[in-house]
Design a protein around this motif. Structure first.
Motif, short mmCIF file in Angstrom:
data_model
loop_
_atom_site.label_atom_id
_atom_site.label_comp_id
_atom_site.label_asym_id
_atom_site.label_seq_id
_atom_site.Cartn_x
_atom_site.Cartn_y
_atom_site.Cartn_z
N GLN A 196 0.84 -1.20 0.00
CA GLN A 196 0.00 0.00 0.00
C GLN A 196 0.88 1.26 0.00
OE1 GLN A 196 -3.16 0.18 -0.49
NE2 GLN A 196 -3.21 2.42 -0.26
N GLU A 203 1.75 6.64 -6.87
CA GLU A 203 0.66 7.56 -7.22
C GLU A 203 1.14 9.00 -7.03
OE1 GLU A 203 -2.51 8.02 -8.96
OE2 GLU A 203 -1.79 5.97 -8.84
N GLY A 204 1.81 9.27 -5.91
CA GLY A 204 2.33 10.62 -5.61
C GLY A 204 3.37 11.04 -6.62
N LYS A 236 3.53 10.12 -9.68
CA LYS A 236 2.85 10.41 -10.94
C LYS A 236 2.28 11.82 -10.91
CE LYS A 236 0.25 6.69 -11.77
NZ LYS A 236 -0.99 6.00 -12.01
N THR A 237 1.64 12.17 -9.77
CA THR A 237 1.00 13.48 -9.63
C THR A 237 2.03 14.60 -9.71
OG1 THR A 237 -0.42 12.36 -8.06
CG2 THR A 237 -0.66 14.72 -8.19
N ALA A 281 2.24 1.72 -3.40
CA ALA A 281 1.19 2.22 -4.31
C ALA A 281 0.99 3.72 -4.12
CB ALA A 281 -0.11 1.46 -4.07
N GLU A 282 0.95 4.16 -2.86
CA GLU A 282 0.75 5.59 -2.59
C GLU A 282 1.95 6.40 -3.07
OE1 GLU A 282 -0.28 5.89 1.57
OE2 GLU A 282 -2.05 4.62 1.26
N TYR A 283 3.12 5.85 -2.88
CA TYR A 283 4.35 6.54 -3.33
C TYR A 283 4.33 6.70 -4.85
CZ TYR A 283 9.22 7.16 -4.61
OH TYR A 283 10.38 7.63 -5.18
#
Ligand SMILES: Nc1ncnc2c1ncn2[C@@H]1O[C@H](COP(=O)(O)OP(=O)(O)OP(=O)(O)OP(=O)(O)OC[C@H]2O[C@@H](n3cnc4c(N)ncnc43)[C@H](O)[C@@H]2O)[C@@H](O)[C@H]1O
Length: 147
Positions: A134, A141-142, A144-145, A137-139
């Motif tokens: 998890q 996602e961050g 990418k943003t 995944a958050e890393y």
């Protein structure tokens, strides 16, 4: 504050750059694990992680780039048969390691291994694996943003 003896370990979540992305898990008799293991004296955590990865999988450290932006730390209690009655505090540092594609694994300490398709959220093992996946995944996602 706990006065238990601290045992240090480190490991790596190997994730492929090629799509579909896959990550590597090692099979114990009773559970899945990442390539990981105990620190030797004087080692930095990243050295422990890469050494254990090489020993357990046969993948050379030169094939893997540790992502400089990601670290995940996990602390839990362990006991050892050789030291009955003593409880240790285990602190594990996990790195994210990028590898081009899934490669054949030479299992030295585990009965088998598996390249698992990356599609978070995963439900593999609640305590030991899922929170790390998890966090990765958050890393990602961050990252990418942030472009
Ligand atoms: N100080 C010392 N004294 C004596 N012998 C020593 C020693 N240091 C090393 N050894 C020997 O070295 C062997 C293994 O060395 P390594 O092969 O180097 O160890 P490892 O992968 O870091 O860990 P291991 O498989 O033992 O256990 P894990 O923490 O994943 O899992 C352990 C338990 O914790 C659970 N667990 C894992 N992650 C968890 C989490 N995040 N939260 C809660 N529980 C978790 C697992 O399910 C499992 O039940 C040991 O078995 C022992 O014989």
């Amino acid at each position: 504050m706990s006065n238990r003896t601290v045992v240090y370990a480190a490991g790596v979540l190997l994730l492929t750059r090629d799509e579909p992305r896959k990550f590597l898990l090692m099979r114990h008799s009773d559970r899945w694990d990442l390539p990981k293991g105990h620190a030797e004296k004087g080692e930095h955590a990243y050295q422990t992680a890469l050494r254990e990865m090489e020993e357990e999988t046969g993948i050379s450290a030169s094939e893997v780039q540790l992502d400089p932006g990601f670290r995940y730390r996990s602390t839990y209690e362990v006991t050892y048969r050789k030291q009955p009655g003593e409880v240790f505090e285990k602190r594990v540092t996990f790195f994210l390691g990028w590898i081009d594609r899934p490669v054949d694994i030479i299992c030295t300490e585990h009965p088998e291994s598996g390249w698992i398709q990356w599609h978070p959220p995963h439900q593999i093992q609640a305590q030991a694996i899922d929170p790390l996946l998890q966090a990765v995944a958050e890393y990602l996602e961050g990252s990418k943003t942030e472009g």
